[in-house]
Design a protein around this motif. Structure first.
Motif, PDB file in Angstrom:
ATOM      1  N   TRP A 161       8.809  24.950  64.907  1.00  0.00           N
ATOM      2  CA  TRP A 161       7.774  24.135  64.263  1.00  0.00           C
ATOM      3  C   TRP A 161       8.079  23.958  62.776  1.00  0.00           C
TER       4      TRP A 161
ATOM      5  N   ASN B 129      11.832  37.128  69.422  1.00  0.00           N
ATOM      6  CA  ASN B 129      10.453  37.067  69.913  1.00  0.00           C
ATOM      7  C   ASN B 129      10.094  35.615  70.203  1.00  0.00           C
ATOM      8  N   GLU B 130       9.506  35.361  71.372  1.00  0.00           N
ATOM      9  CA  GLU B 130       9.170  33.999  71.792  1.00  0.00           C
ATOM     10  C   GLU B 130       8.313  33.266  70.756  1.00  0.00           C
ATOM     11  N   TRP B 131       7.343  33.956  70.173  1.00  0.00           N
ATOM     12  CA  TRP B 131       6.414  33.316  69.239  1.00  0.00           C
ATOM     13  C   TRP B 131       7.082  33.035  67.905  1.00  0.00           C
TER      14      TRP B 131
ATOM     15  N   ARG C  66       9.175  29.930  68.501  1.00  0.00           N
ATOM     16  CA  ARG C  66       8.334  28.727  68.491  1.00  0.00           C
ATOM     17  C   ARG C  66       7.927  28.344  67.063  1.00  0.00           C
ATOM     18  N   GLU C  67       7.532  29.345  66.282  1.00  0.00           N
ATOM     19  CA  GLU C  67       7.125  29.042  64.905  1.00  0.00           C
ATOM     20  C   GLU C  67       8.303  28.519  64.098  1.00  0.00           C
TER      21      GLU C  67
END
Length: 139
Positions: free
Chosen positions: A132, A123-125, A128-129
């Motif tokens: 981070w 999943n893209e999100w 990203r998380e």
């Protein structure tokens, strides 16, 4: 290992008792417990919260969010602080919660904190998380 959040919920009586306790005495009592958590290597985070009267509530029950000052509902609906601990089981989280000082008459809710590995890794999100968390030293 799994993370669990221990959420402390007071009552009007427990809040009054806490406010009547000298600050240095409260720091000593809580500090000893925190030191046990640190010594056991299970403490991830711990914070107390400011007076609910100093907060605001954003209510999403209508079409447009409404912001109001102060606490909502009754004291028993509020929480005054939390611990996040990383332990082997829910049972171990319960054992630590049983030892939180100054909770006579109050409640502690225990909730598992799902790890990022439990979410779809494509999943893209989530990607990203994860990036981070890696950049900030959380993974």
């Amino acid at each position: 290992m799994a993370k669990y959040m221990l959420i402390m919920r007071g009552t009007d009586e427990t809040l009054a008792r806490m406010q009547a306790t000298p600050f240095e005495e409260m720091l000593e009592t809580v500090g000893r417990f925190n030191d046990e958590l640190i010594g056991a290597g299970v403490l991830v985070a711990a914070e107390g919260l400011d007076d609910p009267a100093q907060g605001v509530v954003v209510d999403f029950s209508g079409e447009t969010p409404v912001v109001t000052d102060g606490p909502y509902g009754e004291t028993k609906e509020l929480f005054g602080g939390f611990y996040v601990i990383d332990v082997a089981s829910k049972e171990e989280a319960v054992e630590w919660a049983r030892r939180i000082p100054g909770m006579s008459g109050a409640k502690c809710e225990i909730r598992r904190v799902p790890g990022i590995d439990e979410f779809p890794q494509d999943n893209e999100w989530v990607v990203r998380e994860r990036a981070w968390r890696e950049r900030t030293g959380q993974l």
